[in-house]
Design an enzyme around this catalytic site. Sequence first.
Site, PDB file in Angstrom:
ATOM      1  N   HIS A   1      40.911 -11.585  12.350  1.00  0.00           N
ATOM      2  CA  HIS A   1      39.851 -10.611  12.585  1.00  0.00           C
ATOM      3  C   HIS A   1      38.652 -10.866  11.664  1.00  0.00           C
ATOM      4  CE1 HIS A   1      38.216  -6.493  13.406  1.00  0.00           C
ATOM      5  NE2 HIS A   1      37.722  -6.676  12.187  1.00  0.00           N
ATOM      6  N   GLU A   2      38.923 -11.020  10.370  1.00  0.00           N
ATOM      7  CA  GLU A   2      37.820 -11.191   9.412  1.00  0.00           C
ATOM      8  C   GLU A   2      37.039 -12.475   9.682  1.00  0.00           C
ATOM      9  OE1 GLU A   2      36.875  -8.748   7.727  1.00  0.00           O
ATOM     10  OE2 GLU A   2      38.681  -7.573   8.113  1.00  0.00           O
TER      11      GLU A   2
ATOM     12  N   HIS B   1      32.297  -5.740  15.721  1.00  0.00           N
ATOM     13  CA  HIS B   1      33.480  -5.043  16.224  1.00  0.00           C
ATOM     14  C   HIS B   1      33.374  -4.784  17.716  1.00  0.00           C
ATOM     15  CE1 HIS B   1      34.751  -3.489  12.030  1.00  0.00           C
ATOM     16  NE2 HIS B   1      35.372  -4.606  12.360  1.00  0.00           N
TER      17      HIS B   1
ATOM     18  N   HIS C   1      34.254 -12.071  12.038  1.00  0.00           N
ATOM     19  CA  HIS C   1      32.978 -11.669  11.430  1.00  0.00           C
ATOM     20  C   HIS C   1      32.296 -12.887  10.803  1.00  0.00           C
ATOM     21  CE1 HIS C   1      33.692  -7.479  12.128  1.00  0.00           C
ATOM     22  NE2 HIS C   1      34.703  -7.385  11.283  1.00  0.00           N
TER      23      HIS C   1
END
Lengths: 96, 468
Positions: B120-121, B130, B124
């Site tokens: 997930h990170e 998101h 970014h």
Amino acid sequence: ANNGKSAVSEDTVYNYLMEFDYLPKSDIETGALRTEEQLKDAIRKLQRFGNIPATGEIDEATQKLIHRPRCGVGDNTRTANFSPDNLQYGHHRMKR
Amino acid sequence: YVLQGPKWDKTDLTWSLVNWTMEDAPQIRRALTEALSVWAHSSKLTFREVRSDQADIQVLFARGDHGDGYKFDGPGMVLAHAFYPGVGRGGDAHFDADEKWHFTRGERGDSTNFLGVAVHEFGHSLGLGHSSDQNAIMYPWYHDNEVDINLPADDRNAIQQLYGSKDKTWGPFKPPTRPKTPPTTTTTTTTTTRRPLVYYPQNRHNEPYDPRRRYPYNNNPHQRDRKLPTTTTYRPRTDSPPHPTRTWYPPPQPTKPKKLKPDTCHTTYDAISIIRREIFIFRGQFLWRIGDHGLYPGYPTYTHRLWAELPKNFSKVDAVYENKDRKIVFFIGRYYYVFDSVTLVSGYPQPLTSLGLPQSLTHIDAAFVWGYNNRTYLTSGTLYWRLDEDTGRVELDYPRDMSIWRGIGYNIDAAFKYTNGKTYFFKGYGYWEFNDDLMEVAHPRPKLSARKWMHCPRLVNEVDEEQT
């Protein structure tokens, strides 16, 4: 006023909404008071993002959502900001 | 899905693990490699581990306030955060060291799956925001799903829009007849076993992350210069105010300049303010004046020529602003001076303590009226105060840490509200515009002050960042 039934205080919700971009972060410094409807609107946006019923109330599902572990990056729901100056979609945040 | 901000202008990215515990290091690096391979699998991206503080993506574990303005909160709640692509901290991923992580597949219980969070990170780090699709990797709330090498459709579409898919040439400018670029081989994806792990010298003792290694405008509270003494013993002041409260006429003129005039296009600013609708910029004993038609000719000139009642031997103006009564307030060392136009108001100078500021405070860095609420703020070192103009004293809830003005850092040089209502902060040769709603800088890298405020031309070999 919190009647004791809610597991999360309104302060917690308010801080959560500011931290994750549902309310302007400038409220942290200004302590700006929001109308009931503005707060409900921000809660609804959080609920829609979290895929729970958008009641605008701090209900049980919302409390659960707020307590769920999550990423610290904001959800950047631009439309959650009430300042007209903020409706500039051409501006991108470079990073958090 | 949401594409957030810029993307990397290359597809071969490097990453580096900044700190670790000795026993977990192999598992962490394996998990990071696997997390990145998920994004590489569905795009043209390749990732290579390097042992360098210049890596595009720096991965670290930190707890609490770790110097980037985004505090971690202990176990639970916020697990990690990452920065969108860019220079400096751009792309970096930070994980909360207070979380109970597990690093191997299949492990369960009350611990958090590091691999899932890392995927997930890194989303970014690559430019994704998101998503509200709860099946997506980029859904902000943690779900304890097993990580699959095949991304969910939402994330796959997002990453391929940014960096193309493996089996397609990408970029709108390639002619259709051109042969396809050979697919990137997977051998360049990772180098986890190629070289033995070498510890960075700064991490031999598992020292905390030091963002100053890379970024000149950092605000790491653990590493910063403490110019603001907070624990030093106060010695009673024996000197008199630097200027008695009397009217001088004719004003004293400095006889010999102590320094040459600063270079208009290559200088830092001590103070800047709008005064009577014109910009005044102060540096040393000099000032520039910028009106509707640009920089006034003959400037910089001595500040004494306009405000003759300032102390004779002051070395610089620390801060200046025009208050709501249109009085001009100068801060010099431990005193402040209030002028009605160019006349010193009776009773001034006054010590900073008369504003309710601490005895230990030696100077003010900046004084400005914030456009967002038209309240007056004073900054010094790592702290700031809000001034109640009605009582003439700082408010009780202050000082607060400067980190709330995200991206500005500590020990700023100057700040002011411009005629467009926006607030600008200055440090060194650069400035930042501030985004009031997001409470962070509008551009993470400072822009050159000389270009905007002094209208200095670009040098021949100087990169025009704005055009870039």
